[in-house]
Design a protein around this motif. Sequence first.
Motif, PDB file in Angstrom:
ATOM      1  N   VAL A 165       8.736 -32.667  34.144  1.00 36.73           N
ATOM      2  CA  VAL A 165       8.312 -31.269  34.079  1.00 36.73           C
ATOM      3  C   VAL A 165       7.220 -31.085  33.036  1.00 36.73           C
ATOM      4  O   VAL A 165       6.276 -30.309  33.233  1.00 36.73           O
ATOM      5  CB  VAL A 165       9.527 -30.368  33.781  1.00 36.73           C
ATOM      6  N   ARG A 166       7.319 -31.806  31.931  1.00 38.84           N
ATOM      7  CA  ARG A 166       6.246 -31.759  30.933  1.00 38.84           C
ATOM      8  C   ARG A 166       4.920 -32.232  31.537  1.00 38.84           C
ATOM      9  O   ARG A 166       3.852 -31.671  31.258  1.00 38.84           O
ATOM     10  CB  ARG A 166       6.613 -32.637  29.737  1.00 38.84           C
ATOM     11  N   LEU A 167       5.004 -33.279  32.342  1.00 38.13           N
ATOM     12  CA  LEU A 167       3.794 -33.787  32.980  1.00 38.13           C
ATOM     13  C   LEU A 167       3.225 -32.767  33.961  1.00 38.13           C
ATOM     14  O   LEU A 167       1.999 -32.593  34.052  1.00 38.13           O
ATOM     15  CB  LEU A 167       4.112 -35.098  33.695  1.00 38.13           C
ATOM     16  N   LEU A 168       4.097 -32.069  34.679  1.00 42.31           N
ATOM     17  CA  LEU A 168       3.622 -31.056  35.616  1.00 42.31           C
ATOM     18  C   LEU A 168       2.966 -29.893  34.889  1.00 42.31           C
ATOM     19  O   LEU A 168       2.004 -29.299  35.402  1.00 42.31           O
ATOM     20  CB  LEU A 168       4.791 -30.554  36.476  1.00 42.31           C
ATOM     21  N   TRP A 169       3.452 -29.551  33.698  1.00 42.81           N
ATOM     22  CA  TRP A 169       2.841 -28.469  32.940  1.00 42.81           C
ATOM     23  C   TRP A 169       1.423 -28.833  32.489  1.00 42.81           C
ATOM     24  O   TRP A 169       0.631 -27.946  32.175  1.00 42.81           O
ATOM     25  CB  TRP A 169       3.695 -28.121  31.713  1.00 42.81           C
ATOM     26  N   CYS A 170       1.101 -30.106  32.453  1.00 47.59           N
ATOM     27  CA  CYS A 170      -0.248 -30.523  32.057  1.00 47.59           C
ATOM     28  C   CYS A 170      -1.282 -30.275  33.153  1.00 47.59           C
ATOM     29  O   CYS A 170      -2.487 -30.444  32.905  1.00 47.59           O
ATOM     30  CB  CYS A 170      -0.257 -32.012  31.681  1.00 47.59           C
TER      31      CYS A 170
END
Length: 393
Positions: free
Chosen positions: A51-56
Amino acid sequence: MLALRLARGTHPLVLVRRLFVAAAAAGTGFLLLATLGHAAGHPKAVGDSLVRLLWCVAPLAATAQFAVSVARTDPAARFPSGMAAAGLGPVRLTLLAAVSTALSCVLGAALALLAFFRLRGDLGTSPSRGLGTDLLGAGHPVPLAGALLLLSTVPLTAAAATAVALRPREQRPAPAPSDADDAPPRTAPATPSGLPWGITLAAAGLAVESYAAQGVAAADGLLPLPGRLIGSPPGVLAGWALSAIGLVLAGPGLVHLCGRLLCASRPGALRLLAGRVLQEEAHRMGRPVGVLCAVVSGAYAAVKVFHAAPLQPFGPLTAVGAAVVLVCVTASFLTAAVESRAARADTTAALRRLGAPASLLRRAATLRALTLVVVLAPVTWSVAELAALPLVR
């Protein structure tokens, strides 16, 4: 090599814009590396890291849009005839712009890599308290190949977006004049066709969000940002994304509508000049305006949701991501305004030769800005309120 030589001999203002692109790439690259560091430090929290990667994706898209805006104002792109005389055709000119954008982003990515290893303490220094240990995974090895591969997405995405935006397009030949055709030439600018689709997507996004938010309270962790990402309802995020895309698509139509409103009901010279410029520049200015409205709407809605149900304070990665997005979209809008002013330089010079005072041109520019604010501010606020309404009940 040619891109480097052109960068050395270009105007200082162009260099400043490219440095801003490098800074945006550095911020986005640091967020990507922080995601990799978190995954290395928390190998079992795969979902959280994903999810952190998707927020990028949001900072990455904003950086690519800003890079495209800067590439459009590059002198090499604005004077294709002179570059063609030097042996650079449309295809080579597009490749040159893409390479120049990639070089700026590579510089930013290198700075992000240096800052990442510096804060983690991998360069012989002590790791930063809190940030290096909790968010960057200090003390856990990070594969250099993985870090470089993740960082490469920034220059590759920006270069690909630049190449697509500046690709050579086939120009339709103008029809030959006919003596039998006595109809006056059409001088009104073409109306953008994205306004109905944009309104439809925004309405669909709000409907999806309202349906997905049923039975979920804001205190349950709706829309947590980096640092608190677990519990984000996919339907809510999808609805927000659809609403944002709708505003982006509706941007050119809204700008054109502002020009139509200024030209309505027997306009004078001031309103007619301001309205015609807005209609003519709707295709160039509309998309950055739509992106800016979408970002402001999302930021307002997110702040209202967090104010209604306070979670933990925003972390440093949230601040970095928000700063990258806001600065990029604002800079893209200002860059598009500069490009629009340069595109109508001949028209402005012709008006001055006809005796138009400089005060008239300044008042027309002020009227255009006020009209955009008066029309777009309620639209942005309405979308933000409707997006936040299901989450604060």
